[in-house]
Design an enzyme around this catalytic site. Structure first.
Site, PDB file in Angstrom:
ATOM      1  N   ASN A  86       0.853  -1.191   0.000  1.00  0.00           N
ATOM      2  CA  ASN A  86       0.000   0.000   0.000  1.00  0.00           C
ATOM      3  C   ASN A  86       0.889   1.242   0.000  1.00  0.00           C
ATOM      4  O   ASN A  86       1.340   1.698   1.053  1.00  0.00           O
ATOM      5  CB  ASN A  86      -0.904  -0.047   1.233  1.00  0.00           C
ATOM      6  CG  ASN A  86      -1.771   1.180   1.369  1.00  0.00           C
ATOM      7  OD1 ASN A  86      -1.712   2.085   0.544  1.00  0.00           O
ATOM      8  ND2 ASN A  86      -2.582   1.215   2.409  1.00  0.00           N
ATOM      9  N   CYS A 108       0.806   5.617   1.702  1.00  0.00           N
ATOM     10  CA  CYS A 108       1.119   5.899   3.105  1.00  0.00           C
ATOM     11  C   CYS A 108       2.105   7.054   3.147  1.00  0.00           C
ATOM     12  O   CYS A 108       3.033   7.112   2.324  1.00  0.00           O
ATOM     13  CB  CYS A 108       1.786   4.694   3.761  1.00  0.00           C
ATOM     14  SG  CYS A 108       0.776   3.230   3.871  1.00  0.00           S
TER      15      CYS A 108
HETATM   16  C1  LIG Z   1     -13.228   1.914   4.367  1.00  0.00           C
HETATM   17  C2  LIG Z   1     -12.071   1.702   3.449  1.00  0.00           C
HETATM   18  C3  LIG Z   1     -10.863   1.228   3.951  1.00  0.00           C
HETATM   19  C4  LIG Z   1      -9.767   1.028   3.092  1.00  0.00           C
HETATM   20  N1  LIG Z   1      -8.601   0.536   3.601  1.00  0.00           N
HETATM   21  C5  LIG Z   1      -7.552   0.287   2.755  1.00  0.00           C
HETATM   22  C6  LIG Z   1      -6.348  -0.286   3.241  1.00  0.00           C
HETATM   23  O1  LIG Z   1      -6.190  -0.611   4.424  1.00  0.00           O
HETATM   24  N2  LIG Z   1      -5.338  -0.489   2.360  1.00  0.00           N
HETATM   25  C7  LIG Z   1      -5.450  -0.185   1.022  1.00  0.00           C
HETATM   26  O2  LIG Z   1      -4.499  -0.408   0.266  1.00  0.00           O
HETATM   27  N3  LIG Z   1      -6.594   0.336   0.531  1.00  0.00           N
HETATM   28  C8  LIG Z   1      -7.638   0.576   1.369  1.00  0.00           C
HETATM   29  N4  LIG Z   1      -8.808   1.090   0.866  1.00  0.00           N
HETATM   30  C9  LIG Z   1      -8.909   1.387  -0.579  1.00  0.00           C
HETATM   31  C10 LIG Z   1      -9.600   0.262  -1.332  1.00  0.00           C
HETATM   32  O3  LIG Z   1      -8.869  -0.958  -1.227  1.00  0.00           O
HETATM   33  C11 LIG Z   1      -9.788   0.614  -2.818  1.00  0.00           C
HETATM   34  O4  LIG Z   1      -8.521   0.814  -3.423  1.00  0.00           O
HETATM   35  C12 LIG Z   1     -10.596   1.890  -3.016  1.00  0.00           C
HETATM   36  O5  LIG Z   1     -11.655   1.971  -2.072  1.00  0.00           O
HETATM   37  C13 LIG Z   1     -11.208   1.978  -4.429  1.00  0.00           C
HETATM   38  O6  LIG Z   1     -12.057   0.879  -4.685  1.00  0.00           O
HETATM   39  P1  LIG Z   1     -13.671   0.939  -4.492  1.00  0.00           P
HETATM   40  O7  LIG Z   1     -14.150   2.155  -5.207  1.00  0.00           O
HETATM   41  O8  LIG Z   1     -14.168  -0.357  -5.074  1.00  0.00           O
HETATM   42  O9  LIG Z   1     -13.920   1.034  -3.016  1.00  0.00           O
HETATM   43  C14 LIG Z   1      -9.908   1.312   1.696  1.00  0.00           C
HETATM   44  C15 LIG Z   1     -11.133   1.788   1.203  1.00  0.00           C
HETATM   45  C16 LIG Z   1     -12.203   1.979   2.046  1.00  0.00           C
HETATM   46  C17 LIG Z   1     -13.496   2.477   1.460  1.00  0.00           C
END
Ligand SMILES: Cc1cc2nc3c(=O)[nH]c(=O)nc-3n(C[C@H](O)[C@H](O)[C@H](O)COP(=O)(O)O)c2cc1C
Length: 310
Positions: free
Chosen positions: A129, A132
């Site tokens: 990820n 960060c």
């Molecule tokens: C509540 C929440 C928590 C997330 N936590 C992480 C995380 O811990 N690590 C990460 O790489 N991405 C995290 N993301 C990003 C998602 O993995 C994803 O890349 C992003 O939400 C776009 O996809 P989506 O539109 O289908 O949600 C998080 C997203 C949301 C909504």
């Protein structure tokens, strides 16, 4: 016609089907057990894990926005050691293909987590990820800078014994430059994209709606951005496997990402709206391929026609 072949390859990792969960949106899997069979998901990408446990940011940490949401959770997680002890065995027992997302404040933090995952049965790949803040570099997010991203991926790839996926951000001004840098540094694949930085303000109180002021925008609102990034990166680096992510809700969304050049897609916010999404999309994709007479999902990867070649 027999059922279409849904299997895809992400570097050395073969997935039974291309529908994965996105990090942070599926916790460690167990919470979803009453809705879906985790063993039938293409890959379970777990919440980012850090060296030590983290409580996350103060609330409010989520805000609804048009066709999406903003979140500033702040990497709440039990830490890699507790996760290995308490959560991974459950995923292994249930036959999950597990991608472990790693996070940290410094290059050494990431490398520490990646080292803890070495030789561990049930860890099928690592996703880094890069969204960060790098505390050793004025808090600048790794994913915004090709050199910082490359340094981080080099350190993880050096210690990893499974494929390494680099998860990039569309907030970077030149995401293709970042993608090229991390592939050169040893990334075996890319996850595109993480959330996009946003902000919402309550007009009456004048307060920023998130305690953290800024948060990550996700959901259908970001899908066209994510599809664009997948296409740009696939065009520049056609041999590199990509997991497309951002606003996937329907089978047609999945097909868009695959045609843009993704080999798999990850569902994040869509899983909050429909907890059965991974299974619905897998079965819907099979039906779509049959209807359109494709024998394999691999037949549509990267097949977009654009203005130049239409
Ligand atoms: C509540 C929440 C928590 C997330 N936590 C992480 C995380 O811990 N690590 C990460 O790489 N991405 C995290 N993301 C990003 C998602 O993995 C994803 O890349 C992003 O939400 C776009 O996809 P989506 O539109 O289908 O949600 C998080 C997203 C949301 C909504």
């Amino acid at each position: 016609m027999s059922a279409p072949d849904l299997s895809v390859d992400l570097a050395d990792l073969r997935l039974d089907n291309p529908i994965a969960t996105a990090s942070g949106c599926f916790a460690s899997g167990r919470e979803m057990d009453r809705f879906v069979d985790v063993g039938s998901i293409g890959a379970v990408v777990v919440k980012s894990l850090t060296k030590a446990p983290r409580k996350g940011l103060p609330t409010p940490r989520m805000v609804e926005t048009p066709s999406g949401m903003l979140n500033a959770i702040g990497l709440q997680n039990p830490g890699v050691d507790a996760w290995l002890e308490e959560d991974l065995p459950w995923l292994v027992e249930h036959g999950a293909t597990t991608v472990v997302s790693v996070a940290g404040d410094t290059v050494d933090d990431f490398a520490h987590v990646a080292r803890r995952l070495r030789g561990v049965e049930g860890v099928d790949a690592i996703e880094v990820n890069l969204s960060c803040p790098n505390v050793e570099h004025r808090g600048l997010v790794f994913a915004l800078d090709p050199a910082a991203s490359a340094e981080l991926i080099r350190a993880v790839a050096r210690v990893a014994d499974v494929p390494v996926l680099a998860k990039l951000s569309a907030d970077a001004s030149d995401v293709v430059a970042v993608a090229s840098a991390v592939v050169e540094a040893g990334a075996d694949g890319l996850t595109l994209i993480n959330t996009i930085l946003g902000m919402a303000i309550d007009p009456v109180t004048g307060r920023a709606e998130l305690a953290n002021t800024y948060g990550g925008l996700s959901g259908p609102a970001i899908r066209p951005v994510a599809v664009r990034v997948v296409h740009q990166v696939h065009s520049a680096l056609p041999e590199v496997p990509i997991v497309g992510c951002g606003g996937v809700r329907t089978v047609e969304d999945v097909v868009q990402f695959l045609r843009a050049g993704a080999s798999a897609v990850a569902v994040g916010t869509g899983g909050f709206v429909d907890p059965f999404a991974t299974e619905t999309l897998r079965d819907g994709l099979a039906a779509w391929l049959t209807e359109h007479r494709y024998a394999s999902v691999r037949d549509i990867i990267g097949t977009v026609r654009t203005g130049q070649d239409a």
